[in-house]
Design a protein around this motif. Structure first.
Motif, mmCIF file in Angstrom:
data_model
loop_
_atom_site.group_PDB
_atom_site.id
_atom_site.type_symbol
_atom_site.label_atom_id
_atom_site.label_comp_id
_atom_site.label_asym_id
_atom_site.label_seq_id
_atom_site.Cartn_x
_atom_site.Cartn_y
_atom_site.Cartn_z
ATOM 1 N N ASN A 70 -26.438 24.454 -4.038
ATOM 2 C CA ASN A 70 -25.146 25.000 -3.612
ATOM 3 C C ASN A 70 -24.169 25.008 -4.788
ATOM 4 O OD1 ASN A 70 -25.399 24.929 -0.405
ATOM 5 N ND2 ASN A 70 -26.322 23.059 -1.220
ATOM 6 N N TYR A 71 -23.454 26.111 -4.939
ATOM 7 C CA TYR A 71 -22.457 26.252 -5.999
ATOM 8 C C TYR A 71 -21.084 26.409 -5.351
ATOM 9 C CZ TYR A 71 -26.548 26.833 -8.914
ATOM 10 O OH TYR A 71 -27.752 26.616 -9.550
ATOM 11 N N VAL A 72 -20.158 25.556 -5.761
ATOM 12 C CA VAL A 72 -18.849 25.469 -5.115
ATOM 13 C C VAL A 72 -17.769 25.879 -6.101
ATOM 14 C CG1 VAL A 72 -17.246 23.966 -3.881
ATOM 15 C CG2 VAL A 72 -19.717 23.534 -3.737
ATOM 16 N N ASP A 73 -16.897 26.785 -5.683
ATOM 17 C CA ASP A 73 -15.736 27.100 -6.519
ATOM 18 C C ASP A 73 -14.466 27.035 -5.683
ATOM 19 O OD1 ASP A 73 -14.869 29.976 -5.690
ATOM 20 O OD2 ASP A 73 -17.026 30.173 -6.017
ATOM 21 N N PHE A 74 -13.378 26.765 -6.381
ATOM 22 C CA PHE A 74 -12.070 26.624 -5.744
ATOM 23 C C PHE A 74 -11.104 27.617 -6.384
ATOM 24 C CE2 PHE A 74 -13.889 22.250 -6.147
ATOM 25 C CZ PHE A 74 -14.267 22.094 -4.824
ATOM 26 N N ALA A 75 -10.488 28.456 -5.569
ATOM 27 C CA ALA A 75 -9.433 29.360 -6.032
ATOM 28 C C ALA A 75 -8.096 28.796 -5.565
ATOM 29 C CB ALA A 75 -9.645 30.760 -5.472
ATOM 30 N N VAL A 76 -7.135 28.698 -6.471
ATOM 31 C CA VAL A 76 -5.874 28.043 -6.144
ATOM 32 C C VAL A 76 -4.701 28.926 -6.556
ATOM 33 C CG1 VAL A 76 -5.861 26.762 -8.331
ATOM 34 C CG2 VAL A 76 -4.573 25.876 -6.384
ATOM 35 N N GLU A 77 -3.635 28.899 -5.752
ATOM 36 C CA GLU A 77 -2.442 29.686 -6.051
ATOM 37 C C GLU A 77 -1.241 29.060 -5.359
ATOM 38 O OE1 GLU A 77 -2.113 33.518 -4.046
ATOM 39 O OE2 GLU A 77 -3.874 32.995 -2.845
ATOM 40 N N TYR A 78 -0.058 29.504 -5.776
ATOM 41 C CA TYR A 78 1.171 29.110 -5.097
ATOM 42 C C TYR A 78 1.493 30.135 -4.018
ATOM 43 C CZ TYR A 78 2.079 25.883 -8.979
ATOM 44 O OH TYR A 78 1.994 24.881 -9.907
ATOM 45 N N ARG A 79 1.880 29.647 -2.851
ATOM 46 C CA ARG A 79 2.414 30.506 -1.796
ATOM 47 C C ARG A 79 3.686 29.853 -1.288
ATOM 48 N NH1 ARG A 79 -2.355 33.211 1.962
ATOM 49 N NH2 ARG A 79 -3.470 34.232 0.243
ATOM 50 N N GLY A 80 4.808 30.381 -1.740
ATOM 51 C CA GLY A 80 6.076 29.751 -1.416
ATOM 52 C C GLY A 80 6.140 28.378 -2.055
ATOM 53 N N VAL A 81 6.419 27.366 -1.245
ATOM 54 C CA VAL A 81 6.505 26.002 -1.770
ATOM 55 C C VAL A 81 5.158 25.293 -1.748
ATOM 56 C CG1 VAL A 81 8.917 25.779 -1.074
ATOM 57 C CG2 VAL A 81 7.114 25.072 0.508
ATOM 58 N N ASP A 82 4.144 25.946 -1.200
ATOM 59 C CA ASP A 82 2.837 25.309 -1.050
ATOM 60 C C ASP A 82 1.885 25.699 -2.176
ATOM 61 O OD1 ASP A 82 3.380 23.956 1.353
ATOM 62 O OD2 ASP A 82 2.931 25.753 2.536
ATOM 63 N N THR A 83 1.002 24.759 -2.503
ATOM 64 C CA THR A 83 -0.173 25.055 -3.311
ATOM 65 C C THR A 83 -1.340 25.201 -2.346
ATOM 66 O OG1 THR A 83 0.649 23.744 -5.173
ATOM 67 C CG2 THR A 83 -1.702 24.240 -5.137
ATOM 68 N N VAL A 84 -1.989 26.363 -2.378
ATOM 69 C CA VAL A 84 -3.093 26.604 -1.449
ATOM 70 C C VAL A 84 -4.378 26.806 -2.244
ATOM 71 C CG1 VAL A 84 -1.560 27.639 0.264
ATOM 72 C CG2 VAL A 84 -2.763 29.107 -1.350
ATOM 73 N N ARG A 85 -5.490 26.432 -1.627
ATOM 74 C CA ARG A 85 -6.784 26.640 -2.276
ATOM 75 C C ARG A 85 -7.756 27.245 -1.276
ATOM 76 N NH1 ARG A 85 -6.219 22.304 1.256
ATOM 77 N NH2 ARG A 85 -8.026 20.925 1.283
ATOM 78 N N LYS A 86 -8.689 28.008 -1.823
ATOM 79 C CA LYS A 86 -9.781 28.572 -1.030
ATOM 80 C C LYS A 86 -11.089 28.053 -1.603
ATOM 81 C CE LYS A 86 -11.149 32.925 -1.359
ATOM 82 N NZ LYS A 86 -11.226 34.398 -1.203
ATOM 83 N N THR A 87 -11.905 27.471 -0.747
ATOM 84 C CA THR A 87 -13.190 26.908 -1.156
ATOM 85 C C THR A 87 -14.304 27.857 -0.742
ATOM 86 O OG1 THR A 87 -12.359 24.652 -0.877
ATOM 87 C CG2 THR A 87 -14.754 24.942 -0.916
ATOM 88 N N THR A 88 -15.194 28.163 -1.679
ATOM 89 C CA THR A 88 -16.348 29.011 -1.394
ATOM 90 C C THR A 88 -17.615 28.285 -1.822
ATOM 91 O OG1 THR A 88 -15.040 31.018 -1.781
ATOM 92 C CG2 THR A 88 -17.443 31.256 -1.786
ATOM 93 N N VAL A 89 -18.587 28.249 -0.927
ATOM 94 C CA VAL A 89 -19.891 27.644 -1.218
ATOM 95 C C VAL A 89 -20.938 28.747 -1.196
ATOM 96 C CG1 VAL A 89 -21.596 25.912 -0.540
ATOM 97 C CG2 VAL A 89 -19.158 25.481 -0.136
ATOM 98 N N THR A 90 -21.695 28.852 -2.290
ATOM 99 C CA THR A 90 -22.721 29.883 -2.434
ATOM 100 C C THR A 90 -24.087 29.223 -2.567
ATOM 101 O OG1 THR A 90 -21.150 31.359 -3.536
ATOM 102 C CG2 THR A 90 -23.491 31.834 -3.843
ATOM 103 N N ARG A 91 -25.064 29.774 -1.858
ATOM 104 C CA ARG A 91 -26.435 29.253 -1.944
ATOM 105 C C ARG A 91 -27.403 30.430 -1.892
ATOM 106 N NH1 ARG A 91 -26.143 25.795 1.969
ATOM 107 N NH2 ARG A 91 -27.169 26.955 3.637
ATOM 108 N N GLY A 92 -28.373 30.426 -2.779
ATOM 109 C CA GLY A 92 -29.327 31.526 -2.816
ATOM 110 C C GLY A 92 -28.684 32.852 -3.158
ATOM 111 N N ILE A 111 -2.509 22.346 0.476
ATOM 112 C CA ILE A 111 -2.932 20.982 0.174
ATOM 113 C C ILE A 111 -1.985 20.017 0.873
ATOM 114 C CG2 ILE A 111 -3.138 19.257 -1.652
ATOM 115 C CD1 ILE A 111 -4.107 21.476 -3.489
ATOM 116 N N ARG A 112 -2.555 19.209 1.742
ATOM 117 C CA ARG A 112 -1.802 18.180 2.459
ATOM 118 C C ARG A 112 -2.523 16.871 2.237
ATOM 119 N NH1 ARG A 112 1.398 21.765 2.704
ATOM 120 N NH2 ARG A 112 2.127 22.888 4.553
ATOM 121 N N ARG A 113 -2.115 16.119 1.260
ATOM 122 C CA ARG A 113 -2.775 14.845 0.967
ATOM 123 C C ARG A 113 -2.246 13.774 1.897
ATOM 124 N NH1 ARG A 113 -1.988 13.119 -4.818
ATOM 125 N NH2 ARG A 113 -3.694 11.692 -4.357
ATOM 126 N N THR A 114 -3.200 12.963 2.442
ATOM 127 C CA THR A 114 -2.817 11.876 3.345
ATOM 128 C C THR A 114 -3.314 10.558 2.802
ATOM 129 O OG1 THR A 114 -4.843 12.215 4.637
ATOM 130 C CG2 THR A 114 -2.857 13.367 5.366
#
Length: 286
Positions: free
Chosen positions: A249-271, A283-286
């Protein structure tokens, strides 16, 4: 397709649910506590006992370390790694591994990846590679939920917000390939790719390769996953335990600012095809 090939054993899950309901209603009949039924359930004794048992199971690292020891010794005996040692309690990571190339790999053992403990890690400065290894000893756990919770919900948020690189994740333990968690990767094979390792009979591991750099909205918004050969320990594990290339499995993260938030999109590729992709998630860290 899903983030991980295996799934929760439905029959075992139903038995666990049935037994837990019986336990909740019949627990007052167990033991010599001297309480009647009403007193027992009002006293907090039952809840306290359950939480104590849960904590003991969660905190027990002995079986996990025993499993890792068998795996690392097996790899060393066959020349896939040169040496390994326990990092000791003074360090956040659990093992330091020396590869034939001379690279130093730090390995952090985790549980099922769905808890806050997954968020706690530190990449040591001397490590050329840093890998998180999920050893989930609970046969009743949901591997698909746990894998996504660990990789997208927890690890991606920590990597981006703390700017701390993780080279990959292994999801593989002694329950893999058992009745509690059958492995679809070897189902139907004429000669199943099972490695007998002490008391374990192991299918190939599930490996997730992460980017070589940390995503950053302005300067590095979408770094690609590394190739398997770029992370020497993951490649060695894959080869040692009979993995197929289309199972990685190959995992990549795309990240950008949207307003005051930092958002990320996770994609997992296999085969060569995406098997799991998130929506842009703040991102909401707890």
């Amino acid at each position: 397709m899903t983030i991980i090939p295996c799934l929760q054993n439905d029959e075992l899950r139903k038995r666990i649910e049935t037994y837990s309901e019986v336990l909740k209603t019949e627990a007052h009949k167990l033991g010599d506590h001297g309480l009647d039924e009403t007193e027992f359930y009002n006293s907090g004794l039952f809840r306290g006992a359950i939480e104590r048992i849960r904590g003991q199971f969660s905190a027990t690292m002995g079986p996990k370390r025993e499993f890792a020891r068998h795996v690392l010794n097996y790899m060393q005996d066959r020349g896939f790694i040169t040496d390994w040692q326990s990092a000791g309690e003074a360090n956040r990571h659990d093992y330091s591994v020396t590869m034939p190339s001379g690279r130093i790999v730090a390995i952090e053992l985790k549980g099922c990846l769905d808890g806050n403990n997954t968020n706690i890690f530190d990449r040591p400065p001397q490590a050329h590679e840093f890998v998180i290894w999920s050893v989930c000893t609970n046969p009743g756990a949901n591997p698909r939920h746990n894998a996504w919770s660990g990789i997208h919900t927890r690890l991606s948020a920590e990597i981006i917000s703390r700017q701390e690189r993780v080279d990959g994740t292994i999801i593989w333990d002694m329950v893999c390939g058992t009745l509690g968690r059958p492995c679809p990767k070897i189902a139907g094979e004429e000669k199943p790719r099972v490695t007998v390792l002490g008391p374990y009979e192991l299918p190939p591991p599930c490996i997730y390769v992460f980017p070589a750099t940390v995503p950053s909205p302005r300067n590095n918004p979408h770094p690609p996953a590394q190739q398997l050969g770029d992370v020497h320990f993951l490649k060695a594990l894959h080869d040692c335990f009979q993995g197929h290339n289309d199972e990685v499995n190959y995992v990549d993260f795309a990240v950008e600012y949207r307003g005051v938030d930092t958002v990320r999109k996770t994609t997992v590729t296999r085969g060569g095809a995406p098997v799991m992709e998130s929506a842009p998630t703040a991102i909401r860290r707890t």
